[in-house]
Enzyme design. Sequence first.
Site, short mmCIF file in Angstrom:
data_model
loop_
_atom_site.label_atom_id
_atom_site.label_comp_id
_atom_site.label_asym_id
_atom_site.label_seq_id
_atom_site.Cartn_x
_atom_site.Cartn_y
_atom_site.Cartn_z
N TYR A 205 -3.90 -7.12 -2.28
CA TYR A 205 -4.45 -6.11 -3.18
C TYR A 205 -5.45 -6.70 -4.17
CZ TYR A 205 -0.92 -2.71 -1.69
OH TYR A 205 -0.15 -1.85 -0.96
N SER A 234 -6.12 -4.45 6.13
CA SER A 234 -5.98 -4.40 4.68
C SER A 234 -4.54 -4.16 4.30
CB SER A 234 -6.83 -3.27 4.10
OG SER A 234 -6.25 -2.00 4.40
N ASP A 235 -4.15 -4.58 3.11
CA ASP A 235 -2.88 -4.11 2.58
C ASP A 235 -3.05 -2.61 2.33
OD1 ASP A 235 -0.27 -4.02 1.70
OD2 ASP A 235 -0.47 -5.77 0.40
N CYS A 236 -1.93 -1.94 2.16
CA CYS A 236 -1.95 -0.48 2.24
C CYS A 236 -2.56 0.17 0.99
CB CYS A 236 -0.56 0.03 2.53
SG CYS A 236 0.03 -0.59 4.13
N ALA A 238 -5.30 -0.78 -0.24
CA ALA A 238 -5.98 -1.80 -1.04
C ALA A 238 -7.49 -1.57 -1.11
CB ALA A 238 -5.70 -3.20 -0.47
#
Length: 687
Positions: A205, A234-236, A238
Amino acid sequence: MIDAQKKAEQITDLMTVEEQAEQLRYDAPENKKAGIKEYNWWSEGLHGVARAGTATMFPQAIGMAATFDEELIEKIADIVATEARAKYNEYSKQEDRDIYKGLTLWSPNINIFRDPRWGRGQETYGEDPFLTSRLGVAFVKGMQGEGEFLKTAACAKHFAVHSGPEAVRHHFDAIANPKDMEETYLPAFKALVTEAKVEGVMGAYNRVNGEAACASPFLMNKLKEWGFDGYFVSDCWAIRDFHTNHGLTTTAPESAALALKAGCDLNCGNTYLHMLTALEENLVSPEDIRNACVHLMRTRARLGMFEESTEFDNIPYDVVSCKEHKAVSLESAEKSMVLLKNNGILPLDKNKIRSIAIIGPNADSREALEGNYCGKADEYITFLDGIRRSFDGNIYYSEGADLFKDRVMALGREDDRLAEAVIAAQKADVVIVCTGLNATIEGEEGDTGNEFCSGDKPDLRLPLSQRKLLEKIAKTGKPYIIVNAVGSAINVEVDCDALIHAWYPGQFGGTALANILFGNTSPSGKLPVTFYETADKLPEFTDYSMKNRTYRYAKDNILYPFGYGLTYSSVKCSDLRFSENTVSVDIENTGDFDTDEVVQFYIKDYSEEAVPNYSLCGFKRVSLSKGEKKTVTLGLSDSSFEVVCNDGSRKISGGRYTLYAGVSQPDEYSCKLCRCDAVSIDINIDK
């Protein structure tokens, strides 16, 4: 062997650019023209198949790390992959392609647990880059297998400088100098890419030195340098942070473009819904979209999703939570628990005890077994259950206190269970107090897409409700053992007779604890993190410099050291030898119990830019019967002798090194606690 790249390109080119853009979402839709079914990329497998119904539950990752057992970690990961395949096979027959039911498991978390306050540290393999690398490589190999197709696709996360604070992760800029990057934050990711060929990498993030972790030229170039040829996710949500929090862009299309052009193939979130707008605004090209789609189709091809059949299609559903898998869960729980203190009270002699008081908010708690990112087990053995099944005498149980509130019953008075706890203790011959935390108060920040609403710890103390409970139990004068279910370092601040750190030990935590308490097995876990006395002496949480952090750099404030853990026996190490990067040492069980031990090798580099203390460079878990002597031999990599310079470059300084072997760190305090001296030799290495 299939040509996954060729197949991915063929499938991608059957789709229009608009259809290709749709495939860059984590919830990718069906495309009949290209012959691909809908697929949700988001699945979890940190310590068992997670969030997808019933599965075997192993100790949380930090507990697995405490086993210091590469073979066991690989076995666990293979079981996770096997159960994921079995569930995927049956879910697919039911056309259930929902979230968490796929083959792309977003595990392991190989971030460095640099600060004990971090709530997500429980998901990691601890504070040491070497230990994290070795266990992470083992986990990925177990998950992905060695067949024609990937059994499952593992994912190394969160690339790469990410370890809290949770509360500011969406707008925080983690500043790490070149030396710390190369020495601490990057080695595990490099190992998983170059050695284990991990299929996925997930960004973080936060920003890293000013660049979004999910769109960082520096980090993406590292992946290219290492030869990464999987997919990047990607992180969720982010990418949304680029324009809403980081101020790197001003619109969602700009954020989508920044991520895609940097090398982020897949968006966990919804920002890539704006990809076609980005295309219309000439922020991305059709070729950018095609390249990302090819990467994703390549992973699906490697999983065999476009084949008529794979070697995994006949894995039966009966393997899910089967007897054999449960046996490994119990074994790993036993090997994960760390005995931090023992004045001789353990193991308990059933013939001398008529009654036991089992007290505390985690005594009969399933949540204390689970940790975060978990599935659901089909049976749980709590600490209370395990002791009750192993002991025929009287058991007095009291919850004693709420986990963190000042009362158990909303209408009760403050400390409404303390009197009952004191009564139970007074009636018993020995007291077992089950304290700690759980994932509802130690874990990931609660935000879009996350299961829990918790976060970081404010300090290293137990909550006040539990501190009051321990004070009351101590005043009874009865012998008492503390069992802490926590995913991180805790100082109990009382002088108990014995102290066991159980982590979040999985579905059979209670059975494992009982086996240890009553001497059916010797404890053998080792701390994968440093336990500090107080958080007050730690650097600022937001300071990503490694100065005075972890065993390689810390100068003081040590309660229990990294690598420490007692057994019921005693051992002696002798005759340390080194030749041509191979090290050997003899270890003998000189005590009265059969036990496992973890032989640990450390190296001290005396050059100016070396870490101030020493570094773990090898380890091996061994089983020793009473009186048995074994020789442990390991090969050391060239990197063991490298120093990282201030500019981030690596070199072998040459000259004098000291090599240590023992069952703990080689410092005086660790050896005193473990009651086993380390052995050492000086060696000289040419540049």
